[in-house]
Design an enzyme around this catalytic site. Structure first.
Site, PDB file in Angstrom:
ATOM      1  CG  HIS A  78      -3.112  -1.169  -6.906  1.00 49.12           C
ATOM      2  ND1 HIS A  78      -3.348  -0.442  -5.784  1.00 49.12           N
ATOM      3  CD2 HIS A  78      -3.225  -2.472  -6.521  1.00 49.12           C
ATOM      4  CE1 HIS A  78      -3.612  -1.252  -4.773  1.00 49.12           C
ATOM      5  NE2 HIS A  78      -3.532  -2.508  -5.205  1.00 49.12           N
TER       6      HIS A  78
ATOM      7  NE  ARG B  96      -4.288  -1.383   0.063  1.00 49.56           N
ATOM      8  CZ  ARG B  96      -4.395  -2.434  -0.756  1.00 49.56           C
ATOM      9  NH1 ARG B  96      -3.444  -2.703  -1.629  1.00 49.56           N
ATOM     10  NH2 ARG B  96      -5.460  -3.203  -0.724  1.00 49.56           N
TER      11      ARG B  96
ATOM     12  CD  GLU C 203      -3.079   3.003  -5.276  1.00 53.21           C
ATOM     13  OE1 GLU C 203      -1.876   2.709  -5.178  1.00 53.21           O
ATOM     14  OE2 GLU C 203      -3.981   2.155  -5.393  1.00 53.21           O
TER      15      GLU C 203
ATOM     16  CG  ASP D 107       1.502  -2.685  -8.355  1.00 56.54           C
ATOM     17  OD1 ASP D 107       1.401  -2.327  -9.542  1.00 56.54           O
ATOM     18  OD2 ASP D 107       0.638  -3.377  -7.783  1.00 56.54           O
TER      19      ASP D 107
HETATM   20  P1  NAD Z   1      -1.484 -11.211   5.112  1.00 62.79           P
HETATM   21  O1  NAD Z   1      -2.493 -10.734   6.081  1.00 62.79           O
HETATM   22  O2  NAD Z   1      -1.458 -12.654   4.710  1.00 62.79           O
HETATM   23  O3  NAD Z   1      -0.014 -10.861   5.657  1.00 62.79           O
HETATM   24  C1  NAD Z   1       0.342  -9.627   6.184  1.00 62.79           C
HETATM   25  C2  NAD Z   1       1.509  -9.857   7.135  1.00 62.79           C
HETATM   26  O4  NAD Z   1       1.991  -8.586   7.546  1.00 62.79           O
HETATM   27  C3  NAD Z   1       1.111 -10.646   8.404  1.00 62.79           C
HETATM   28  O5  NAD Z   1       2.016 -11.703   8.598  1.00 62.79           O
HETATM   29  C4  NAD Z   1       1.193  -9.604   9.507  1.00 62.79           C
HETATM   30  O6  NAD Z   1       1.574 -10.146  10.756  1.00 62.79           O
HETATM   31  C5  NAD Z   1       2.261  -8.682   8.959  1.00 62.79           C
HETATM   32  N1  NAD Z   1       2.247  -7.341   9.516  1.00 62.79           N
HETATM   33  C6  NAD Z   1       1.179  -6.604   9.908  1.00 62.79           C
HETATM   34  N2  NAD Z   1       1.603  -5.392  10.338  1.00 62.79           N
HETATM   35  C7  NAD Z   1       2.949  -5.375  10.207  1.00 62.79           C
HETATM   36  C8  NAD Z   1       3.944  -4.406  10.489  1.00 62.79           C
HETATM   37  N3  NAD Z   1       3.634  -3.209  10.996  1.00 62.79           N
HETATM   38  N4  NAD Z   1       5.233  -4.731  10.230  1.00 62.79           N
HETATM   39  C9  NAD Z   1       5.563  -5.950   9.729  1.00 62.79           C
HETATM   40  N5  NAD Z   1       4.651  -6.905   9.445  1.00 62.79           N
HETATM   41  C10 NAD Z   1       3.367  -6.623   9.687  1.00 62.79           C
HETATM   42  O7  NAD Z   1      -1.636 -10.270   3.834  1.00 62.79           O
HETATM   43  P2  NAD Z   1      -1.198 -10.588   2.343  1.00 62.79           P
HETATM   44  O8  NAD Z   1      -2.266 -11.311   1.624  1.00 62.79           O
HETATM   45  O9  NAD Z   1       0.191 -11.133   2.337  1.00 62.79           O
HETATM   46  O10 NAD Z   1      -1.205  -9.102   1.729  1.00 62.79           O
HETATM   47  C11 NAD Z   1      -0.312  -8.120   2.193  1.00 62.79           C
HETATM   48  C12 NAD Z   1      -0.728  -6.772   1.634  1.00 62.79           C
HETATM   49  O11 NAD Z   1      -0.511  -6.765   0.210  1.00 62.79           O
HETATM   50  C13 NAD Z   1      -2.228  -6.448   1.766  1.00 62.79           C
HETATM   51  O12 NAD Z   1      -2.525  -5.892   3.032  1.00 62.79           O
HETATM   52  C14 NAD Z   1      -2.444  -5.446   0.662  1.00 62.79           C
HETATM   53  O13 NAD Z   1      -2.270  -4.150   1.189  1.00 62.79           O
HETATM   54  C15 NAD Z   1      -1.348  -5.752  -0.341  1.00 62.79           C
HETATM   55  N6  NAD Z   1      -1.861  -6.243  -1.634  1.00 62.79           N
HETATM   56  C16 NAD Z   1      -1.509  -5.601  -2.772  1.00 62.79           C
HETATM   57  C17 NAD Z   1      -1.970  -6.045  -3.998  1.00 62.79           C
HETATM   58  C18 NAD Z   1      -1.572  -5.384  -5.291  1.00 62.79           C
HETATM   59  O14 NAD Z   1      -2.186  -5.646  -6.322  1.00 62.79           O
HETATM   60  N7  NAD Z   1      -0.566  -4.520  -5.305  1.00 62.79           N
HETATM   61  C19 NAD Z   1      -2.803  -7.155  -4.050  1.00 62.79           C
HETATM   62  C20 NAD Z   1      -3.129  -7.818  -2.855  1.00 62.79           C
HETATM   63  C21 NAD Z   1      -2.655  -7.347  -1.650  1.00 62.79           C
END
Ligand code: NAD
Length: 330
Positions: A295, A234, A263, A258
């Site tokens: 994105h 994000r 955005e 990305d």
């Molecule tokens: P997830 O919930 O499986 O994993 C997130 C991880 O981050 C968890 O292990 C959590 O403990 C950890 N975390 C939370 N806060 C933290 C912090 N302050 N410091 C370090 N680690 C921390 O989520 P995911 O499915 O792996 O997705 C991660 C992120 O990717 C989503 O929240 C979303 O914002 C982003 N995303 C982007 C796209 C894209 O198209 N660019 C698509 C899907 C998701």
């Protein structure tokens, strides 16, 4: 079951139509994002279906509730754009697609890393111009480099695995350690140690009120000179102004994003005929060592199929008072 979609793109329509062959659902598509104005145009529907840049504020939730909407269905994983407290207060259920294809996002992060490092985007244009010179295209081997993964959930884990396959040493920082990753040889360290030792840092944690601008001047100052920073998570995780200063001072050697903190007014639109008023984005785009995609990390056939399928399943379960799959309810 009636659903109003916001920020609808042609591919959303196509994939959601494909998953509705038996016409269980009736769709209303809005191309505009959901906000405090367009919310008044919502017809009586069971659910609104929103994406990453729809602003589901308290004001919006209140209007939705007054119109009898029961569900806010996110067709994405991140939910930082929804006021969950307001949804709870007004009795709306909120659901998301927690894991549609972690590999789609992880593989895009790797694509960005390889592009930025080996400059294939520049080589492609050069060769088409019959410029076969190599000067300016120098990269480095990933093999043997240290990669820092911030957030080792589903996407971070998939990314870490790919990096191990490249022969990288992988460090990780998360609030919780993942046993499977430790067994694969990944070392959990503090964020400071990760910043200090990594040649490449990739962000995979969600954006929360606690980690807004976690990559600020202080964090950047702790990073290696010339670090390559990737963000497919994000935009708000990075203080963009601080990143621009770090690019100017060469602290950051390469930035691949990305996602971008401002955005929502820009991404997912064709603005090629307009003047972009966002000077920060324009400055970012002027650096030769910055790579921006709009994105698109999630954008694979597998992911869009899964997003449509799970979103519809979530809505159906909620309307029939059946339990949702793990992590889908918010
Ligand atoms: P997830 O919930 O499986 O994993 C997130 C991880 O981050 C968890 O292990 C959590 O403990 C950890 N975390 C939370 N806060 C933290 C912090 N302050 N410091 C370090 N680690 C921390 O989520 P995911 O499915 O792996 O997705 C991660 C992120 O990717 C989503 O929240 C979303 O914002 C982003 N995303 C982007 C796209 C894209 O198209 N660019 C698509 C899907 C998701």
């Amino acid at each position: 079951m009636k659903i109003a979609f916001f920020s609808t793109q042609p591919y959303d329509k196509a994939f959601f139509e494909r998953e509705n062959k038996n016409k269980k659902f009736t769709y209303q598509f809005f191309t505009a994002p959901l906000d405090s104005h367009i919310v008044h145009a919502v017809d009586p529907v069971d659910a609104v279906c929103v994406f990453v840049n729809d602003k589901v504020t308290r004001e919006v939730v209140e209007v939705l509730a007054s119109k009898g909407v029961k569900i806010i269905a996110l067709r994405c994983a991140g939910f930082n754009n929804v006021d969950l407290d307001a949804a709870k207060a007004f009795g709306l259920a909120v659901c998301r697609v927690p894991a549609y294809s972690p590999e789609a996002v992880a593989e895009h992060a790797v694509a960005m890393l390889l592009t930025l490092n080996r400059k294939t985007h520049k080589a492609y244009n050069r060769v088409r111009e019959q410029n076969f010179a190599l000067q300016g295209l120098l990269g480095f081997n990933l093999h043997g480099r240290t990669v820092g993964v911030v957030g080792t959930g589903k996407i971070g884990k998939a990314f870490a695995r790919i990096m191990l396959g490249f022969g990288c040493k992988v460090l990780a920082y998360d609030l919780y350690e993942d046993r499977e990753l430790i067994d694969l040889g990944i070392t959990y360290v503090s964020s400071d140690v990760l910043y200090d030792r990594s040649d490449i840092i990739s962000l995979h944690c969600p954006l929360t009120p606690d980690n807004m601008h976690m990559i600020d001047k202080t964090a950047l100052d702790k990073m290696k000179e010339g670090v390559m920073l990737l963000n497919t998570s994000r935009g708000g995780l990075i203080d963009t102004v601080a990143a621009i200063d770090a690019l100017k001072s060469k602290r950051i050697g390469g930035l691949a994003i990305d996602v971008y903190e401002q955005e929502e007014k820009i991404f997912f639109k064709d603005l090629s005929d307009t003047i972009i008023e966002d000077d920060i984005l324009q400055r970012l785009m002027s650096f030769p060592n910055v790579l921006i995609t709009a994105h698109q990390a999630f954008f694979t056939d597998e992911a869009l199929t899964q997003i449509a399928r799970v979103t519809l399943e979530n809505i159906e379960c909620l309307l029939q008072n059946k339990p949702l799959n793990k992590d889908a309810a918010l």
